[in-house]
Scaffold this motif. Structure first.
Motif, PDB file in Angstrom:
ATOM      1  N   UNK A  22     -36.379  16.869 113.720  1.00 24.91           N
ATOM      2  CA  UNK A  22     -35.758  16.095 115.015  1.00 24.91           C
ATOM      3  C   UNK A  22     -34.672  17.130 115.781  1.00 24.91           C
ATOM      4  N   UNK A  23     -35.135  17.117 116.966  1.00 21.74           N
ATOM      5  CA  UNK A  23     -34.486  18.280 117.918  1.00 21.74           C
ATOM      6  C   UNK A  23     -33.491  17.384 118.741  1.00 21.74           C
ATOM      7  N   UNK A  24     -32.103  17.802 118.488  1.00 23.90           N
ATOM      8  CA  UNK A  24     -31.278  17.025 119.119  1.00 23.90           C
ATOM      9  C   UNK A  24     -30.708  17.900 120.347  1.00 23.90           C
ATOM     10  N   UNK A  25     -30.892  17.283 121.727  1.00 24.73           N
ATOM     11  CA  UNK A  25     -30.526  18.326 122.903  1.00 24.73           C
ATOM     12  C   UNK A  25     -29.057  17.930 123.349  1.00 24.73           C
ATOM     13  N   UNK A  26     -28.316  18.780 123.270  1.00 21.18           N
ATOM     14  CA  UNK A  26     -27.055  18.813 123.773  1.00 21.18           C
ATOM     15  C   UNK A  26     -26.735  19.627 125.139  1.00 21.18           C
ATOM     16  N   UNK A  27     -25.741  19.128 125.754  1.00 19.67           N
ATOM     17  CA  UNK A  27     -25.426  19.824 127.104  1.00 19.67           C
ATOM     18  C   UNK A  27     -23.901  20.010 127.093  1.00 19.67           C
ATOM     19  N   UNK A  28     -23.461  21.356 127.226  1.00 19.72           N
ATOM     20  CA  UNK A  28     -22.166  21.491 127.078  1.00 19.72           C
ATOM     21  C   UNK A  28     -21.377  20.769 125.843  1.00 19.72           C
ATOM     22  N   UNK A  29     -22.024  20.579 124.815  1.00 19.72           N
ATOM     23  CA  UNK A  29     -21.375  20.484 123.504  1.00 19.72           C
ATOM     24  C   UNK A  29     -20.424  19.114 123.719  1.00 19.72           C
TER      25      UNK A  29
ATOM     26  N   UNK B  57     -34.421  14.459 106.826  1.00 15.02           N
ATOM     27  CA  UNK B  57     -34.807  14.975 108.049  1.00 15.02           C
ATOM     28  C   UNK B  57     -34.874  16.336 108.263  1.00 15.02           C
ATOM     29  N   UNK B  58     -35.404  17.177 108.929  1.00 11.88           N
ATOM     30  CA  UNK B  58     -35.115  18.491 109.336  1.00 11.88           C
ATOM     31  C   UNK B  58     -34.547  18.203 110.914  1.00 11.88           C
ATOM     32  N   UNK B  59     -33.289  18.588 110.795  1.00 12.67           N
ATOM     33  CA  UNK B  59     -32.154  18.480 112.165  1.00 12.67           C
ATOM     34  C   UNK B  59     -31.950  19.682 112.676  1.00 12.67           C
ATOM     35  N   UNK B  60     -32.272  19.940 113.873  1.00  7.02           N
ATOM     36  CA  UNK B  60     -31.624  21.133 114.586  1.00  7.02           C
ATOM     37  C   UNK B  60     -30.983  20.867 115.949  1.00  7.02           C
TER      38      UNK B  60
END
Length: 290
Positions: free
Chosen positions: A9-16, A34-37
């Protein structure tokens, strides 16, 4: 396969943003490993934010802002699990989000779509925002009425059909799925539920819908097939569908509050329509990823 973990699962962040912590925590709380990045762009320090919350997951940081396609591609490259899903920083994965998704992939589905639920189902502004944005992803919708987004993918698809378009401000998933043959159309699985954090204050919600409309208009403009006035009609005509979809896709108290929010829905659609016109004419200069 990454240490026996079948779903990345790719977690998409913007400006933390601070909400990133809850998004990651919702994945780590799933009943399967899960493999989380995390892929964070636009500045901030997502690594420190998560570490302070006691969460140890790989983080990829970019000072420049990435569109969602580039963030997705970075996450794909950084993971190994045979199936890949994505979660935005303003969303939460509900219980069994991963388990049900992975079951379909194990049974042979190349792509699996999910439903969206409202973070504040008794707030009329949030209900309006939710309907405008996700009226075609409500969990009660039948297969033929559902729009198939929130998709997870068999990793082999990226080898065969390429990666996401990194130039698009929005619509990168639409563009990618258009390359796939009809047989690989996403399975609609309303038991996979993602909570989206909706705005609860009217002016904030209208501003957010304007920005979403602008991104959508910029996407239409990139297709070179739309006249400037067309985007307004494409968005605002949804006022004809929203009540029918709310009745079909919701039940009980959630349906009651959704129907009460319809006057705000029409106002939000108007704001989104204006944004779509601006985006088609001038692009998405100040936009961020969806």
């Amino acid at each position: 396969m990454a240490d026996g973990r079948e779903l990345a699962v790719v977690v998409i962040g913007f400006r933390a943003p601070a909400e990133l912590v809850a998004a990651v925590r919702s994945l780590l709380a799933q009943n399967i490993p899960l493999e989380v990045v995390v892929v964070n762009s636009g500045g901030g320090n997502a690594q420190a934010l998560l570490a302070d919350a006691g969460l140890a997951v790989p983080v990829i940081e970019f000072e420049q802002r990435l569109f969602a396609g580039a963030a997705r591609n970075s996450g794909i490259a950084a993971t190994k699990a045979p199936f890949v899903a994505f979660l935005a920083d303003d969303c939460l994965a509900c219980p069994r989000w991963a388990e049900v998704r992975l079951r379909h992939h194990r049974e042979g589905a190349a792509t699996v779509a999910s439903a969206i639920v409202n973070s504040h189902p008794r707030n009329l502004v949030a209900c309006a925002a939710h309907l405008v944005t996700y009226m075609r992803r409500l969990p009660g919708l039948p297969d033929e009425k559902a729009q198939r987004y929130g998709v997870s993918f068999d990793r082999r698809l990226f080898d065969q059909y390429g990666l996401f378009d990194e130039r698009l401000a929005s619509g990168e998933d639409t563009e990618f799925m258009a390359r796939l043959p009809e047989a690989m159309r996403p399975v609609w699985e309303p038991r996979i539920l993602t909570i989206h954090r909706n705005e609860t204050r009217l002016l904030d919600m209208l501003a957010d819908q304007y920005r979403r409309g602008r991104r959508y208009g910029a996407y239409l403009g990139s297709l070179d097939a739309e006249k400037p006035q067309r985007p307004f009609r494409k968005v605002f005509r949804d006022r004809r569908n929203v009540a029918k979809l709310a009745r079909a896709g919701l039940s009980g108290t959630e349906r009651t509050f959704a129907m009460m929010s319809l006057p705000i829905v029409w106002l939000a659609l108007f704001a989104k329509s204006l944004g779509a016109v601006a985006g088609a004419k001038y692009g998405d200069k100040a936009g961020r990823r969806q």
